[in-house]
Design a protein around this motif. Structure first.
Motif, short mmCIF file in Angstrom:
data_model
loop_
_atom_site.label_atom_id
_atom_site.label_comp_id
_atom_site.label_asym_id
_atom_site.label_seq_id
_atom_site.Cartn_x
_atom_site.Cartn_y
_atom_site.Cartn_z
N CYS A 246 59.98 70.39 -82.31
CA CYS A 246 59.69 71.35 -82.90
C CYS A 246 59.86 72.95 -82.94
O CYS A 246 59.70 73.88 -83.65
N GLU B 136 56.94 74.03 -82.56
CA GLU B 136 55.88 74.66 -82.98
C GLU B 136 54.95 75.17 -81.27
O GLU B 136 54.94 74.47 -80.92
N CYS C 199 52.00 67.63 -80.36
CA CYS C 199 52.44 68.39 -81.81
C CYS C 199 52.13 67.97 -82.67
O CYS C 199 51.93 67.11 -83.02
N CYS D 146 54.61 67.77 -85.51
CA CYS D 146 55.54 66.43 -85.36
C CYS D 146 55.13 65.31 -83.59
O CYS D 146 56.06 64.11 -84.17
N GLY E 17 55.37 65.74 -80.61
CA GLY E 17 56.36 65.47 -79.30
C GLY E 17 55.79 66.19 -78.41
O GLY E 17 54.13 66.49 -78.69
ZN LIG Z 1 56.86 69.37 -82.94
#
Ligand SMILES: [Zn+2]
Ligand SMILES: *Cc1c(COP(=O)(O)O)cnc(C)c1O
Length: 416
Positions: free
Chosen positions: A12, A14, A25, A28, A30
């Motif tokens: 994402c 971020e 993350c 999300c 990730g």
């Molecule tokens: Zn993310």
């Protein structure tokens, strides 16, 4: 001095500040990628200074996310790049090289990553840590965690070789076997371990700092080849940390204007357990779980679930115009014997790299005058049993008398 700007999510995007303490993350879940200020690195590095430093991955410390005073090192990296003058002609490759990572402190390339991850743990004041491993990661983590004085323990798959287990136990850190069918409950345990017990997981495979250590492959290979990138880099691949780190390192060299071209990356996996290979052939961006980890002798590179669903490995292969390839156990055993021609004793996972070079040369994917670097990731001393089984347990025995001695000589040398 650190040139880290922050950590970006690979899914994402971020952004996280450099002192963010999670592994993944916050939005999300990730994987995170460490982002650097390359303009400042460009202005801040001196080639002369780098070359004058001790031969470890920390020679390139401006490219690593740790301040100098926190570094925990055992002399990892700066391993030899061998010109495979015996093996090259056998494979029909004029410029075949072996990056001999069996020469690392605990015998595998895992030391590149753990030196960085444990140093980072020290930098942020971590006291308690643990890792989960199929063997080599545990041996490496044990060495660095012990040296750093962390209060650490190691969970290891029950099928790890006695050699790997002995190495971990010699650190004096607690070791337990940990086997499971599904990763779901484990994920939950890992989450609770950090939230409720404060055990910082700087050490498991989704840690963003571990893979940074593997960038050092690129800098070393580039330097050893006379400041240019090879045509191909072949890397044994399980979770993907090794190949992804190496690719990031080459991209950085280009970003800094030090390399004007990039290598094509090759991920080699065991035929029985090759999720990346399957996803690559099917043109997927993620690699679903696939294969049977225990079905191959290549223990250290046998994972049916690459980290971050294989997103990064697959994009490294595509961006570099590389390929994924599989090798059978039989080809791996031949690879171990082939490396013997160069004086290198490799565990099965490491030998898969030369087995892949041979296969791709035969198939015409790699050209005879291409420059090819095979990363031999781990020492044969970690899993010597496969060789004994392959060659048979029987070794000729002779007595201390001339007749038997010369009888043996006649059987191995033809005397005229
Ligand atoms: Zn993310
Ligand atoms: C861990 C390991 C691999 C696989 O590396 P990944 O980063 O998980 O892809 C290959 N060879 C050896 C010897 C290893 O220890």
């Amino acid at each position: 001095m650190s040139y880290v700007l922050g950590l970006n999510c690979e899914i994402c995007e971020e952004q996280h500040l450099p002192d963010y303490q999670g592994n993944t993350c916050r939005r999300c879940g990730g994987l995170l990628d460490v982002v650097y200020d390359y303009d400042r690195i460009r202005a801040g590095i001196s080639r002369k200074e780098i070359d004058a430093r001790a031969p470890t991955i920390w020679r390139w410390r401006e490219f690593l996310p740790v301040r100098e005073e926190s570094i925990v090192t055992l002399g990892e990296g700066c391993t030899p790049l061998l010109d495979a003058r015996n093996l090259g002609p056998v494979y029909g490759l004029e410029r075949l090289y072996i990056k001999n990572d069996t020469m690392n402190p605990t015998g595998t390339f895992k030391d590149r990553g753990y030196s960085v991850a444990v140093s980072k743990a020290v930098e942020i004041g971590t006291k308690q840590a643990f890792t989960y491993t199929s063997g080599n990661a545990g041996a490496s983590f044990a060495a660095y965690a012990r040296r750093a004085g962390l209060n650490a323990f190691i969970l290891v798959k029950g099928w790890a070789s006695v050699e790997k287990l002995a190495m971990m136990r010699s650190s004096g850190l607690p070791v337990a076997l940990w086997d499971f069918e599904s990763f779901e409950p484990v994920r939950e345990i890992l989450r609770r371990a950090s939230e409720e017990l404060g055990a910082y997981q700087f050490t498991v495979f989704n840690n963003p700092y571990r893979h940074e250590g593997n960038k050092s492959y690129a800098y070393e290979i580039w330097q050893e080849l006379g400041e240019r990138a090879p045509d191909w880099v072949i890397h044994p691949t399980a979770t993907g940390g090794g190949i992804v780190g190496s690719w990031k390192g080459f991209e950085e060299l280009r970003e800094l204007g030090l390399a004007n071209r990039l290598p094509r990356m090759v991920a080699v996996q065991p035929a029985e357990c090759a999720p990346i290979h399957k996803a690559f052939l099917e043109g997927l961006d993620v690699a679903p779980r696939f294969g049977t980890p225990k079905a191959t002798i290549a223990q250290s590179m046998s994972s049916d679930a690459p980290v971050g669903e294989g997103r990064r490995v697959l994009s490294a292969l595509r961006e570099s115009e590389g390929v994924a390839v599989t090798v059978t156990d039989e080809e791996i055993l031949q690879g171990i014997m082939d490396l013997g021609l160069e004086g290198v004793f490799s565990e099965p996972a490491g030998a898969s790299a030369v087995a892949a070079a041979k296969k791709l040369a035969r198939q015409g994917v790699i050209g005879p005058s291409d420059t090819v670097v095979c990363v031999v990731t781990g020492t044969g001393l970690k899993q010597p049993d496969v060789v004994t089984q392959h060659l048979g347990r029987t070794v000729p025995r002779i007595g201390p008398n001339w007749d038997e001695f010369v009888g043996f000589v006649d059987s191995v040398w033809s005397r005229s």
